[in-house]
Design a protein around this motif. Structure first.
Motif, PDB file in Angstrom:
ATOM      1  N   ILE A 183     -24.523  29.480  -3.279  1.00  0.00           N
ATOM      2  CA  ILE A 183     -23.472  29.344  -4.292  1.00  0.00           C
ATOM      3  C   ILE A 183     -23.688  30.465  -5.303  1.00  0.00           C
ATOM      4  N   CYS A 184     -22.574  31.065  -5.775  1.00  0.00           N
ATOM      5  CA  CYS A 184     -22.711  32.244  -6.630  1.00  0.00           C
ATOM      6  C   CYS A 184     -21.820  32.162  -7.862  1.00  0.00           C
ATOM      7  N   GLY A 185     -22.374  32.515  -9.012  1.00  0.00           N
ATOM      8  CA  GLY A 185     -21.616  32.635 -10.270  1.00  0.00           C
ATOM      9  C   GLY A 185     -22.296  33.679 -11.119  1.00  0.00           C
ATOM     10  N   ARG A 186     -21.854  33.812 -12.385  1.00  0.00           N
ATOM     11  CA  ARG A 186     -22.416  34.914 -13.187  1.00  0.00           C
ATOM     12  C   ARG A 186     -23.582  34.484 -14.062  1.00  0.00           C
TER      13      ARG A 186
ATOM     14  N   CYS B  85      -9.987  32.315   0.998  1.00  0.00           N
ATOM     15  CA  CYS B  85      -9.726  32.759  -0.371  1.00  0.00           C
ATOM     16  C   CYS B  85      -8.739  31.824  -1.047  1.00  0.00           C
ATOM     17  N   GLU B  86      -9.027  31.484  -2.298  1.00  0.00           N
ATOM     18  CA  GLU B  86      -8.091  30.649  -3.051  1.00  0.00           C
ATOM     19  C   GLU B  86      -6.780  31.397  -3.306  1.00  0.00           C
ATOM     20  N   LYS B  87      -5.750  30.628  -3.588  1.00  0.00           N
ATOM     21  CA  LYS B  87      -4.448  31.180  -3.918  1.00  0.00           C
ATOM     22  C   LYS B  87      -4.351  31.455  -5.414  1.00  0.00           C
ATOM     23  N   PRO B  88      -3.449  32.268  -5.916  1.00  0.00           N
ATOM     24  CA  PRO B  88      -2.662  33.211  -5.134  1.00  0.00           C
ATOM     25  C   PRO B  88      -3.600  34.270  -4.550  1.00  0.00           C
ATOM     26  N   LEU B  89      -3.229  34.821  -3.401  1.00  0.00           N
ATOM     27  CA  LEU B  89      -4.171  35.682  -2.688  1.00  0.00           C
ATOM     28  C   LEU B  89      -4.719  36.788  -3.600  1.00  0.00           C
TER      29      LEU B  89
ATOM     30  N   VAL C  96      -5.963  31.640   3.483  1.00  0.00           N
ATOM     31  CA  VAL C  96      -5.709  31.434   2.053  1.00  0.00           C
ATOM     32  C   VAL C  96      -5.541  29.930   1.822  1.00  0.00           C
ATOM     33  N   CYS C  97      -6.089  29.454   0.702  1.00  0.00           N
ATOM     34  CA  CYS C  97      -6.183  28.004   0.505  1.00  0.00           C
ATOM     35  C   CYS C  97      -4.925  27.410  -0.129  1.00  0.00           C
ATOM     36  N   HIS C  98      -3.892  27.235   0.699  1.00  0.00           N
ATOM     37  CA  HIS C  98      -2.748  26.436   0.258  1.00  0.00           C
ATOM     38  C   HIS C  98      -2.958  25.036   0.826  1.00  0.00           C
ATOM     39  N   ASN C  99      -3.788  24.286   0.137  1.00  0.00           N
ATOM     40  CA  ASN C  99      -4.268  22.992   0.638  1.00  0.00           C
ATOM     41  C   ASN C  99      -3.185  21.937   0.763  1.00  0.00           C
ATOM     42  N   TYR C 100      -2.057  22.093   0.025  1.00  0.00           N
ATOM     43  CA  TYR C 100      -1.033  21.031   0.092  1.00  0.00           C
ATOM     44  C   TYR C 100      -0.361  20.966   1.470  1.00  0.00           C
ATOM     45  N   ARG C 101      -0.449  22.045   2.251  1.00  0.00           N
ATOM     46  CA  ARG C 101       0.030  21.966   3.642  1.00  0.00           C
ATOM     47  C   ARG C 101      -0.709  20.894   4.427  1.00  0.00           C
TER      48      ARG C 101
ATOM     49  N   TRP D 130      -8.197  32.024 -19.041  1.00  0.00           N
ATOM     50  CA  TRP D 130      -7.879  33.153 -18.153  1.00  0.00           C
ATOM     51  C   TRP D 130      -6.526  32.987 -17.453  1.00  0.00           C
ATOM     52  N   ARG D 131      -6.096  31.740 -17.227  1.00  0.00           N
ATOM     53  CA  ARG D 131      -4.801  31.528 -16.571  1.00  0.00           C
ATOM     54  C   ARG D 131      -3.616  32.010 -17.414  1.00  0.00           C
ATOM     55  N   LEU D 132      -3.857  32.294 -18.710  1.00  0.00           N
ATOM     56  CA  LEU D 132      -2.774  32.739 -19.585  1.00  0.00           C
ATOM     57  C   LEU D 132      -2.868  34.237 -19.876  1.00  0.00           C
TER      58      LEU D 132
HETATM   59  N1  LIG Z   1      -5.668  25.353  -4.158  1.00  0.00           N
HETATM   60  C1  LIG Z   1      -5.450  24.814  -5.342  1.00  0.00           C
HETATM   61  O1  LIG Z   1      -4.739  23.838  -5.467  1.00  0.00           O
HETATM   62  C2  LIG Z   1      -6.090  25.416  -6.558  1.00  0.00           C
HETATM   63  C3  LIG Z   1      -6.317  24.628  -7.700  1.00  0.00           C
HETATM   64  C4  LIG Z   1      -6.960  25.226  -8.788  1.00  0.00           C
HETATM   65  C5  LIG Z   1      -7.308  26.568  -8.751  1.00  0.00           C
HETATM   66  N2  LIG Z   1      -7.037  27.309  -7.637  1.00  0.00           N
HETATM   67  C6  LIG Z   1      -7.428  28.728  -7.570  1.00  0.00           C
HETATM   68  O2  LIG Z   1      -8.848  28.791  -7.469  1.00  0.00           O
HETATM   69  C7  LIG Z   1      -9.360  29.919  -8.170  1.00  0.00           C
HETATM   70  C8  LIG Z   1     -10.381  29.454  -9.191  1.00  0.00           C
HETATM   71  O3  LIG Z   1      -9.755  28.569 -10.111  1.00  0.00           O
HETATM   72  P1  LIG Z   1     -10.575  27.440 -10.878  1.00  0.00           P
HETATM   73  O4  LIG Z   1      -9.576  26.543 -11.502  1.00  0.00           O
HETATM   74  O5  LIG Z   1     -11.619  26.886 -10.002  1.00  0.00           O
HETATM   75  O6  LIG Z   1     -11.239  28.349 -12.022  1.00  0.00           O
HETATM   76  P2  LIG Z   1     -12.440  27.977 -12.981  1.00  0.00           P
HETATM   77  O7  LIG Z   1     -12.253  28.784 -14.214  1.00  0.00           O
HETATM   78  O8  LIG Z   1     -12.604  26.493 -13.056  1.00  0.00           O
HETATM   79  O9  LIG Z   1     -13.710  28.548 -12.168  1.00  0.00           O
HETATM   80  C9  LIG Z   1     -13.854  29.925 -11.908  1.00  0.00           C
HETATM   81  C10 LIG Z   1     -15.244  30.172 -11.389  1.00  0.00           C
HETATM   82  O10 LIG Z   1     -15.377  31.562 -11.054  1.00  0.00           O
HETATM   83  C11 LIG Z   1     -16.578  32.068 -11.635  1.00  0.00           C
HETATM   84  N3  LIG Z   1     -16.384  33.508 -11.826  1.00  0.00           N
HETATM   85  C12 LIG Z   1     -15.475  34.134 -12.591  1.00  0.00           C
HETATM   86  N4  LIG Z   1     -15.576  35.466 -12.453  1.00  0.00           N
HETATM   87  C13 LIG Z   1     -16.595  35.677 -11.565  1.00  0.00           C
HETATM   88  C14 LIG Z   1     -17.203  36.828 -11.020  1.00  0.00           C
HETATM   89  N5  LIG Z   1     -16.785  38.039 -11.349  1.00  0.00           N
HETATM   90  N6  LIG Z   1     -18.240  36.672 -10.145  1.00  0.00           N
HETATM   91  C15 LIG Z   1     -18.680  35.451  -9.801  1.00  0.00           C
HETATM   92  N7  LIG Z   1     -18.116  34.309 -10.276  1.00  0.00           N
HETATM   93  C16 LIG Z   1     -17.110  34.426 -11.163  1.00  0.00           C
HETATM   94  C17 LIG Z   1     -16.730  31.272 -12.917  1.00  0.00           C
HETATM   95  O11 LIG Z   1     -18.046  31.309 -13.393  1.00  0.00           O
HETATM   96  C18 LIG Z   1     -16.335  29.872 -12.403  1.00  0.00           C
HETATM   97  O12 LIG Z   1     -17.414  29.274 -11.707  1.00  0.00           O
HETATM   98  C19 LIG Z   1      -8.144  30.624  -8.782  1.00  0.00           C
HETATM   99  O13 LIG Z   1      -7.737  31.656  -7.935  1.00  0.00           O
HETATM  100  C20 LIG Z   1      -7.071  29.533  -8.808  1.00  0.00           C
HETATM  101  O14 LIG Z   1      -5.755  30.047  -8.742  1.00  0.00           O
HETATM  102  C21 LIG Z   1      -6.456  26.748  -6.546  1.00  0.00           C
END
Ligand SMILES: NC(=O)c1ccc[n+]([C@@H]2O[C@H](COP(=O)([O-])OP(=O)(O)OC[C@H]3O[C@@H](n4cnc5c(N)ncnc54)[C@H](O)[C@@H]3O)[C@@H](O)[C@H]2O)c1
Length: 387
Positions: free
Chosen positions: A41-44, A102-106, A129-134, A175-177
């Protein structure tokens, strides 16, 4: 089992939690040719990522996504970071020969999505790409019924995705804004999902006419502690410009002649994560509501007139009757939001085993982004646009 597929997951908050659960559940509930190992698992932030590693059940933690994508111990890269990092991570992962979810949007733009697709094709990897509602059983059932002709020729696709989490003007500039990170607001975040469902259930869009609006133009900027949060956090005293849409809607046409009417908003008080869909055809109609996601409503025009009405299909019949539910519980034992991610991961794992491309994949991501882009062009010019 032949082998375990080792996953490296980048980003561990909202979607990271949903995907961790999905990787763990899929091999437990469905027969698969290979197991799954939650490898890294990876984050910053090292402390936060180590806490997430323990809570979400991963073997290793890292703060360097480039090391993870290049590690010989990883087979699949799962991208759950904000939208601006999808393209660099996915392209690097493809170059390293890893399969990518990869999560959406791509990505942020059509051009970036195309670069991701090109890199994936060049490397010959499996991509999704993760369009999970399908993967909601009722939605997959709707598609089956439409394919079988239960609705006849489709006239209308109506879809509304409504939330209310930013109505408060003091809600901070997450970030979403911010367009530089997210690409667009409600449009790429949630319109993208109902565009994908339109493509899945009805077909390709041929032209669109859109309207996008930002109700609150300035918001408190995030304080440092909340940097990078997606759905909440603490605002500071300093104000910053909102650079994305709060609501995005469009009408359009599909190539098969059906008409589209889509609305996405974060300003619908009382609506938390409301997805409502209705499809009307020459032989019948289907109606779906995410808040009642185990049910699909079907009106069949061939029923005798004295008993016509929307029938209520409880989409929980195992034994191959309804999609996906065979992996879960006996009839009527309902499932929920998290299962949609398990079914998404399942599709990827099955595709890998069967040496085929899963859906939706990066081709779909590009097509989705073309529709998003056409709506943005239309909203900016006031003219109809083609994806
Ligand atoms: N499929 C869906 O229904 C659905 C729902 C929510 C979000 N999403 C998508 O998922 C993605 C993430 O959204 P979220 O709501 O989980 O966001 P979030 O803000 O809850 O989490 C983002 C994560 O990314 C990490 N991160 C950010 N920049 C990074 C980097 N440069 N390197 C490593 N890690 C980094 C953050 O530390 C955090 O853990 C987005 O693309 C969003 O559009 C999809």
């Amino acid at each position: 089992m032949a082998k375990s597929l080792r996953v490296g997951m980048i980003g561990y908050r909202f979607m990271g939690k949903a995907h961790s659960n999905a990787w763990r559940q899929a091999p437990h509930c469905f027969p698969l040719k290979a197991g799954v190992e939650l490898h890294t698992i990876c984050g910053r932030d090292s402390k936060a990522v180590e806490a997430a590693q323990k809570q979400l059940g991963w073997k290793n933690a890292s703060t360097d996504w480039e090391k993870v994508v290049n590690s010989p111990e990883i087979d699949i890269i799962d991208i759950n970071t904000p939208n601006d990092s999808h393209a660099p991570i996915a392209i690097a992962a493809a170059k390293a020969g890893k399969h990518v979810l990869c999560e959406k949007p791509l990505a942020l733009t059509v051009e970036q999505c195309q670069q991701m697709l090109d890199a994936a094709k060049k490397a010959g990897i499996v991509h999704m790409v993760c369009h999970n509602y399908r993967r909601i059983p009722a939605i997959a059932q709707a598609r089956k019924m439409i394919e079988e002709g239960a609705l006849g020729d489709i006239f209308h696709y109506y879809a509304r995705y409504a939330q209310d989490w930013i109505v408060d003007p003091n809600f901070p500039l997450v970030w979403r804004l911010q367009k530089g990170i997210s690409g667009s607001g409600t449009h790429g975040d949630i319109n993208a999902h109902i565009i994908d469902l339109g493509r899945y259930l009805v077909g390709e869009f041929s032209e669109v006419c859109g309207l996008m609006h930002t109700f609150i133009k300035e918001r408190p900027m995030m304080d440092e502690s909340g940097k990078g949060q997606g759905l909440g956090g603490k605002g500071s005293k300093k104000m910053g410009k909102v650079t994305v849409d709060d609501a995005a809607m469009f009408i359009g046409r599909f190539k098969n002649g059906a008409l589209a009417n889509l609305e996405a908003t974060r300003f619908a008080l009382g609506r938390k994560n409301h997805i409502q869909i209705e499809i009307n055809g020459s032989s019948g109609s289907l109606s779906f509501d995410l808040e009642d996601m185990n049910r699909l409503k079907f009106f069949d025009n061939t029923d005798g007139q004295d008993r016509q009405g929307f029938r209520d299909i409880l989409v929980t019949q195992p034994g191959g009757t309804h999609p996906y539910v065979g992996g879960w519980w006996p009839p009527g034992h309902i499932i929920g939001y998290e299962h949609t991610f398990t079914h998404t991961v399942l599709e990827l794992l099955q595709a890998l085993a069967e040496k085929r491309m899963p859906t939706p994949n990066f081709e779909d991501g590009v097509k989705n982004q073309r529709v998003l882009d056409a709506v943005e062009r239309s909203a900016a010019t006031g003219a109809w646009q083609k994806p």
